[in-house]
Design a protein around this motif. Structure first.
Motif, short mmCIF file in Angstrom:
data_model
loop_
_atom_site.label_atom_id
_atom_site.label_comp_id
_atom_site.label_asym_id
_atom_site.label_seq_id
_atom_site.Cartn_x
_atom_site.Cartn_y
_atom_site.Cartn_z
N CYS A 118 -14.82 -4.03 19.70
CA CYS A 118 -14.60 -4.18 18.26
C CYS A 118 -15.62 -5.11 17.62
CB CYS A 118 -13.18 -4.70 18.00
SG CYS A 118 -11.87 -3.56 18.52
N GLN B 198 -18.02 -3.68 14.69
CA GLN B 198 -17.92 -4.23 13.34
C GLN B 198 -19.28 -4.67 12.82
OE1 GLN B 198 -15.81 -4.24 11.05
NE2 GLN B 198 -16.30 -5.92 9.67
N LEU C 118 -13.65 0.19 11.57
CA LEU C 118 -13.15 0.31 12.94
C LEU C 118 -11.95 1.24 13.06
CD1 LEU C 118 -15.06 -2.14 13.35
CD2 LEU C 118 -13.34 -3.08 14.89
N VAL D 200 -12.28 -7.17 22.47
CA VAL D 200 -12.09 -7.80 21.17
C VAL D 200 -12.73 -9.18 21.13
CG1 VAL D 200 -9.95 -6.54 20.71
CG2 VAL D 200 -9.84 -8.78 21.83
N TYR E 224 -6.92 -8.18 13.30
CA TYR E 224 -6.56 -7.68 14.62
C TYR E 224 -5.10 -7.29 14.77
CZ TYR E 224 -11.02 -8.04 17.03
OH TYR E 224 -12.31 -7.84 17.45
N LEU F 284 -5.14 -3.79 13.88
CA LEU F 284 -5.86 -2.97 14.84
C LEU F 284 -5.08 -2.80 16.15
CD1 LEU F 284 -9.52 -4.25 14.32
CD2 LEU F 284 -8.57 -2.04 13.61
#
Length: 262
Positions: free
Chosen positions: A179, A183, A189, A205, A221, A224
């Motif tokens: 991620c 990004q 994303l 991450v 997050y 996500l």
């Protein structure tokens, strides 16, 4: 419910490498990943995994001369024999450590070098790696890496990585979705996770832009993680970040997930 693996290359640097397994287990992690295990006998690492009840989630195949700045060999002309030996070495470690995922790094390309030639060789080498890994029940993953942290890295975008996997056509070749890197290079994303989840083999991450804990920075997050669950991903999520201070002190973001998984 997301399942998190501590990245022992970046986390727990308060300890020597072999002591990081115990530290991760004390903080509630059930799995670990790291860049490279090759400075230690596989049996020594396996003893730590077993002793602390940890699963080995992922590590990288040998990348060439890392200390000299090399970042993989899979796309480098003239390194084919060395690449094949590296895959053999990596698979020897997977047999002992028990992980079913192996990251193969592409390498760096100069501005004056032929991208077409590198890509052709990259596909050939990935086909070789996937073929040999399939016999061991191992998934090969490739990772797009941002050009800010790793200038010149051959693979930078999710769509390119997915296209390469499709072109190779191996059932055990997928994309490692980091991620943080995505990004920086592309953003959006959530839509990319929705688009590509079937071809994603591992997720990592970190907070953006500083690459610290995932509760710090511009990414949402919690949203996500819920999306990743909804999309059916059941693998480990690697915590590949540099703690702002002490590793354990920075794990407040993780504790609610661990409590829900207890």
């Amino acid at each position: 419910m997301p399942r998190f693996a501590a990245n022992l290359t970046m986390m727990y640097n308060e300890h020597g490498f072999l002591e990081r397994f115990a530290a991760a287990a004390r903080d509630g992690f059930k799995a670990v990943e790291y860049l490279f295990p090759y400075d230690f006998p596989a049996t020594e690492i396996k003893a730590r995994l077993d002793g602390y009840g940890l699963t080995q989630a992922l590590f990288n195949a040998p990348p060439g001369d890392w200390a000299a700045g090399e970042r993989g060999m899979a796309s480098l002309p003239g390194r084919e024999d060395e690449f094949r030996r590296a895959i053999d070495t990596a698979l020897e470690y997977t047999r002992v450590l028990g992980n079913r995922k192996l990251h193969v790094m592409a390498g760096l390309i100069g501005a004056d070098q032929s991208r077409e030639r590198h890509r052709e060789l990259y596909l050939q080498n990935l086909a070789y790696a996937a073929r040999n890994a399939q016999a061991e029940g191992v998934l090969i993953v490739i990772e797009p890496i941002n050009t800010r942290d790793m200038p010149g890295y051959f693979l930078n975008r999710q769509d390119d990585a997915q296209a390469i996997c499709a072109e190779v056509g191996a059932p055990n070749l997928k994309v490692q979705f980091d991620c943080y890197h995505c990004q920086i290079m592309e953003g959006d994303l959530a839509m990319k996770l929705k688009r590509d989840m079937a071809g994603i083999g591992h997720i990592q991450v970190a907070g953006v832009p500083e690459r610290h804990e995932p509760d710090h920075g511009e990414l949402n997050y919690p949203y996500l993680f819920e999306l990743i669950d909804t999309l059916g991903y059941d693998g480990w999520i690697g915590c590949e970040y540099w703690p702002r201070a002490g590793t354990s002190e920075g794990l407040g973001w993780l504790r609610s997930y661990l409590q829900r998984n207890a």
